[in-house]
Design a protein around this motif. Structure first.
Motif, PDB file in Angstrom:
ATOM      1  N   SER A   1      22.646 -99.154 -11.940  1.00 45.09           N
ATOM      2  CA  SER A   1      22.034 -99.573 -10.687  1.00 45.09           C
ATOM      3  C   SER A   1      21.800-100.763 -10.350  1.00 45.09           C
ATOM      4  O   SER A   1      21.506-101.588 -11.068  1.00 45.09           O
ATOM      5  CB  SER A   1      20.628 -98.615 -10.626  1.00 45.09           C
TER       6      SER A   1
ATOM      7  N   SER B   1      20.832 -98.998  -4.046  1.00 41.37           N
ATOM      8  CA  SER B   1      22.106 -99.356  -4.341  1.00 41.37           C
ATOM      9  C   SER B   1      22.607-100.364  -3.293  1.00 41.37           C
ATOM     10  O   SER B   1      22.463-100.214  -2.023  1.00 41.37           O
ATOM     11  CB  SER B   1      22.955 -98.114  -4.185  1.00 41.37           C
TER      12      SER B   1
ATOM     13  N   ALA C   1      22.998 -93.948  -3.297  1.00 41.10           N
ATOM     14  CA  ALA C   1      23.677 -94.742  -2.241  1.00 41.10           C
ATOM     15  C   ALA C   1      23.171 -94.016  -0.976  1.00 41.10           C
ATOM     16  O   ALA C   1      22.971 -93.074  -0.852  1.00 41.10           O
ATOM     17  CB  ALA C   1      25.018 -94.818  -2.452  1.00 41.10           C
TER      18      ALA C   1
ATOM     19  N   ARG D   1      29.956-100.886  -9.357  1.00 42.60           N
ATOM     20  CA  ARG D   1      28.476-101.614  -9.697  1.00 42.60           C
ATOM     21  C   ARG D   1      28.602-102.044 -11.137  1.00 42.60           C
ATOM     22  O   ARG D   1      28.267-103.126 -11.314  1.00 42.60           O
ATOM     23  CB  ARG D   1      27.543-100.582  -9.584  1.00 42.60           C
TER      24      ARG D   1
END
Length: 501
Positions: free
Chosen positions: A120, A141, A170, A444
């Motif tokens: 995250s 996010s 998200a 990510r």
């Protein structure tokens, strides 16, 4: 057997005669029957190039190497590439180089106390905080889903994206088609309001604040995005053909059946920066939500005026989504796709410099959009001053899109960009939701690994000093010079004054 052979000969003869007497295609007249192969090959040309002709890095809009990375990431497969780069670094202009630190930060691994399997990366800015919006919030996010409407995309595709957004924490941008039942599967929404005001309009097409409030109260809408234009077709409205409009789409958008659904080129509720800011404040005061705008970048007078009015009046947008001219999930006139609006890097750098000149960069959340769904491009966007990014076509790839480029026909073979029931039936929303979430987590993860390689802990701490652009031969250029960022602008692009480890 002879009867069969005779029938085939007769059919071919009639076919050839038809080709000879028709006047529409000279190729078919001159080369009856076999001339059809020319049109068939032209029709399947994209597929032939995709799988047979092009190299890993040639195809557009996304190369085979890029698609392979998204597919592998979405399936939690090995997304590494072996035996070194396939890019000719000395003959690849504008190739992005990330300048790593001699003292990188260590990556946490499974079993470590600080290991996070979801990788995250929360936003470092609170959306709507500066202007005191009642429902200001900090996005979980900094990688989210860009606007793709129900209607342009199928119901199962929208459901898969929404479920995937919930899994990955998200935000899911609805696109301008309104909030549908397919958006109601756990993912938080950013409701995009386009020129057609779909889902919040009166019968005559004008905006309805009452209808907007009803939808906001019934759905997990966290922010409102007013769409001025998009990268695929800036300066022109959209159109959903009548044959693609189902009763469900008509009910959600508030439009009649049997007619093409047209989005005007411009908004009816405002026609200047001043009146637009009044509209922004109307929405923010009524809903308490952060309100922003999305636009491709063309004439810069608008942005100069916007920055000036935000600096001198008590009105302003909470976020700005910069869409690059290379963006676009649906159909558009080729001339608009190819020649109207600046690419993301040029557009972002120009707008950001305008806001730095007014010392407003910390008052606004900047969101980048336009082929940023790959680690190096996303990281460069953060170095340029973005606080978050949104991805669209890369998300489509993760849920099964094969880049067939049939979005405008209604016959997407993967069931993503179609309303054909047979084709949609092949898309399992639950399975594809997991794949979208896997892709977002992988992106990510790579962003964090790149940041740590540069000695920083979060993309918000990246600046253009961390990047260099390769030219042909042995030429190189610092990214800050390429985009006109002097030291003031470069330092402003970092959320805090020092590098925080």
């Amino acid at each position: 057997m002879w009867w069969t052979l005779g029938l085939i000969v007769a059919v071919v003869a009639v076919w050839a005669l038809h080709d000879i007497v028709q006047k529409k295609h000279s190729i078919l007249h001159n080369f009856p029957v076999v001339g059809h192969f020319r049109y068939w090959l032209e029709h399947i040309g994209p597929e032939l190039r995709q799988y047979i002709v092009t190299s890993d890095n040639e195809e557009r809009p996304f190369s085979r190497a890029q698609r392979r990375w998204v597919y592998a990431s979405s399936k939690s497969e090995n997304n590494y590439f072996g035996f070194g780069t396939s890019v000719d670094l000395e003959e690849h202009p504008n190739h992005v180089i990330i300048k790593h630190s001699p003292f990188p930060l260590n990556d946490p691994h499974p079993g470590d106390a600080n290991f996070d399997a979801s990788y995250s990366i929360p936003s470092q800015k609170v959306l709507g905080e500066y202007r005191g919006r009642r429902h200001a919030f900090k996005p979980e996010s900094l990688v989210n889903i860009s606007g793709m409407s129900f209607g342009a995309l199928s119901g199962p595709a929208i459901e898969a994206i929404n479920r995937g957004c919930e899994l990955a924490g998200a935000l899911h941008n609805t696109g301008e088609g309104g909030v549908s039942p397919h958006h109601q599967h756990g993912g938080d929404l950013m409701w995009q309001i386009g020129t057609g005001y779909f889902g919040c309009r009166e019968k005559d097409g004008t905006f309805s604040l009452e209808r907007l409030m009803e939808v906001v109260e019934k759905n997990p809408v966290r922010a409102l995005e007013i769409k001025l234009s998009q990268g695929a077709k800036p300066g022109v409205g959209g159109m959903l053909p009548a044959e693609k409009i189902t009763p469900e789409i008509a009910a959600i958008r508030g439009i009649p059946m049997g007619k093409d659904c047209l989005s005007p080129s411009s908004h009816r509720e405002f026609d200047s920066v001043d009146s637009m800011l009044d509209f922004v404040e109307l929405l923010a005061q009524a809903t308490g939500l952060p309100v922003g705008i999305k636009s491709a970048i063309g004439n810069m007078d608008f942005w100069s005026d916007l920055a000036s009015q935000m600096a001198t009046t008590n009105r302003g947008v909470d976020f700005i989504t910069i869409d690059g001219g290379e963006g676009g999930t649906g159909a558009a006139p080729r001339v608009f796709s190819d020649h109207v609006a600046l690419p993301f890097k040029h557009g972002m750098s120009r707008v950001y410099r305008e806001f730095v000149a007014q010392d407003l960069q910390d008052h606004v959340t900047f969101i980048g959009s336009g082929k940023l769904g790959f680690p190096e491009q996303a990281l460069l966007a953060f170095g340029m001053g973005c606080d978050m990014i949104s991805v669209a076509r890369e998300a489509m790839l993760s849920i099964g899109c094969i880049q067939a480029q049939r979005c405008h026909t209604g016959f997407c073979p993967a069931g993503v960009a179609t309303q054909n029931k047979w084709l949609m039936a092949g898309l399992d929303p639950t399975l594809k939701a997991a794949r979208l979430a896997n892709y977002l987590v992988s992106l990510r993860k790579e962003l964090l690994r790149l940041c740590r390689a540069c000695g920083v802990s979060h993309p918000a701490y990246m600046t253009l000093d961390h990047f260099e652009l390769l030219g042909k031969g042995m030429a190189t250029q610092p990214a800050a010079d390429a985009f006109g960022y002097d030291k003031t602008v470069t330092q402003a692009a970092t959320l805090y004054e020092g590098i925080v480890r």
